[in-house]
Design a protein around this motif. Structure first.
Motif, PDB file in Angstrom:
ATOM      1  N   GLU A   7      17.127 -23.997  23.000  1.00 46.73           N
ATOM      2  CA  GLU A   7      16.202 -23.594  21.922  1.00 46.73           C
ATOM      3  C   GLU A   7      15.250 -22.492  22.372  1.00 46.73           C
ATOM      4  O   GLU A   7      14.725 -21.749  21.549  1.00 46.73           O
ATOM      5  N   HIS A   8      15.046 -22.352  23.707  1.00 43.39           N
ATOM      6  CA  HIS A   8      14.135 -21.321  24.202  1.00 43.39           C
ATOM      7  C   HIS A   8      14.704 -19.918  24.032  1.00 43.39           C
ATOM      8  O   HIS A   8      13.961 -18.949  23.991  1.00 43.39           O
ATOM      9  N   ARG A  15      21.369 -18.110  16.616  1.00 37.65           N
ATOM     10  CA  ARG A  15      21.667 -19.456  17.107  1.00 37.65           C
ATOM     11  C   ARG A  15      23.159 -19.802  17.100  1.00 37.65           C
ATOM     12  O   ARG A  15      23.717 -20.206  18.122  1.00 37.65           O
ATOM     13  N   ASP A  16      23.825 -19.632  15.950  1.00 42.54           N
ATOM     14  CA  ASP A  16      25.184 -20.137  15.856  1.00 42.54           C
ATOM     15  C   ASP A  16      26.105 -19.466  16.865  1.00 42.54           C
ATOM     16  O   ASP A  16      26.831 -20.137  17.600  1.00 42.54           O
ATOM     17  N   PRO A  45      14.973 -30.344  20.012  1.00 41.91           N
ATOM     18  CA  PRO A  45      16.273 -30.052  19.393  1.00 41.91           C
ATOM     19  C   PRO A  45      16.194 -29.594  17.952  1.00 41.91           C
ATOM     20  O   PRO A  45      17.220 -29.396  17.309  1.00 41.91           O
ATOM     21  N   ARG A  46      14.987 -29.369  17.398  1.00 40.00           N
ATOM     22  CA  ARG A  46      14.904 -29.092  15.962  1.00 40.00           C
ATOM     23  C   ARG A  46      15.650 -27.821  15.563  1.00 40.00           C
ATOM     24  O   ARG A  46      16.322 -27.803  14.540  1.00 40.00           O
ATOM     25  N   LEU A  47      15.548 -26.758  16.360  1.00 37.56           N
ATOM     26  CA  LEU A  47      16.239 -25.514  16.002  1.00 37.56           C
ATOM     27  C   LEU A  47      17.758 -25.680  16.090  1.00 37.56           C
ATOM     28  O   LEU A  47      18.508 -24.974  15.422  1.00 37.56           O
ATOM     29  N   LEU A  48      18.200 -26.627  16.902  1.00 38.93           N
ATOM     30  CA  LEU A  48      19.643 -26.754  17.129  1.00 38.93           C
ATOM     31  C   LEU A  48      20.355 -27.482  15.994  1.00 38.93           C
ATOM     32  O   LEU A  48      21.565 -27.469  15.933  1.00 38.93           O
ATOM     33  N   VAL A  49      19.610 -28.128  15.083  1.00 40.23           N
ATOM     34  CA  VAL A  49      20.272 -28.920  14.042  1.00 40.23           C
ATOM     35  C   VAL A  49      20.192 -28.315  12.652  1.00 40.23           C
ATOM     36  O   VAL A  49      20.684 -28.891  11.709  1.00 40.23           O
TER      37      VAL A  49
END
Ligand SMILES: NC(=O)c1ccc[n+]([C@@H]2O[C@H](COP(=O)([O-])OP(=O)(O)OC[C@H]3O[C@@H](n4cnc5c(N)ncnc54)[C@H](OP(=O)(O)O)[C@@H]3O)[C@@H](O)[C@H]2O)c1
Length: 179
Positions: A7-8, A15-16, A45-49
């Motif tokens: 996420e950093h 992201r994808d 993990p918020r950005l990853l979902v």
């Protein structure tokens, strides 16, 4: 080998593609015998979902923050990410948020989360509760003290009060709603 806090280095725009490329690189490294297993370790993990297109390679391990100091949205995000990635194992980390000397640990007794509170210490109860916040099969903890490590491994068989854990999650969610 862990992809550490991706996420950093991600934005919503990148992201994808970046996450897929990084995960594929680690999965390929395993396939070539360069490492035994691979995983993702994420503090937030918020950005990853956020809904992503396409499938990511399935990691062996997803490791996220665990325990009584983790906020409702991080816990929810960790669970949603585990659903998305379907890791072979989910691990937790940092069950004391980095320090058992922090004043927060004097403000409540984590033994309320155990079925039999009298047979343990508050530290043991906080460590054991981390296995259900979120649900994980192992918890990475830091210590320089073998006695402390023994205290924690002795806690692994303590039975948690599932109803109390559930109530705690509901309370956390309710308190995190904007008023
Ligand atoms: N991805 C990330 O951004 C990230 C960030 C932080 C941590 N991590 C992972 O999480 C692991 C653990 O995190 P952490 O070490 O920062 O935090 P932690 O495990 O939450 O807390 C470590 C602290 O707890 C104390 N402690 C442990 N057992 C104890 C006991 N039985 N009684 C009293 N105190 C006890 C230790 O003191 P003593 O040494 O005195 O026992 C140490 O100061 C790390 O090794 C790492 O793998 C990842």
């Amino acid at each position: 080998m862990f992809l550490h806090n991706p996420e950093h280095s991600l934005t919503e725009a990148t992201r994808d593609d970046l996450l897929e490329a990084a995960c594929s690189t680690l999965a390929d490294a395993c396939a070539q015998g360069l490492c035994d297993r691979w995983g993702i370790s994420s503090w937030d993990p918020r950005l990853l979902v956020i809904p992503a297109e396409g499938e990511l390679p399935r990691p062996d391990v997803l490791m996220t923050r665990a325990g009584l100091l983790v906020s409702a949205d991080i816990l929810d995000a960790a669970e949603r990410l585990a659903e998305r990635l379907r890791p072979r194992e989910a691990w937790g980390m940092s069950p004391f948020g980095g320090s058992t000397a922090d004043a927060v640990w004097d403000r409540f007794d984590p033994r309320i989360f155990l079925r039999e509170p009298r047979t343990s210490t508050p530290i043991q109860a906080a460590f054991r509760a981390a296995y259900r916040l979120p649900s994980v099969s192992a918890v990475a903890v830091g210590t320089d003290n073998p006695g402390h490590l023994g205290e924690l491994t002795d806690a692994l068989d303590l039975e948690l009060d599932d109803h109390m854990i559930q109530q705690y999650r509901e309370l956390l969610r309710a308190r995190s709603q904007p008023v």
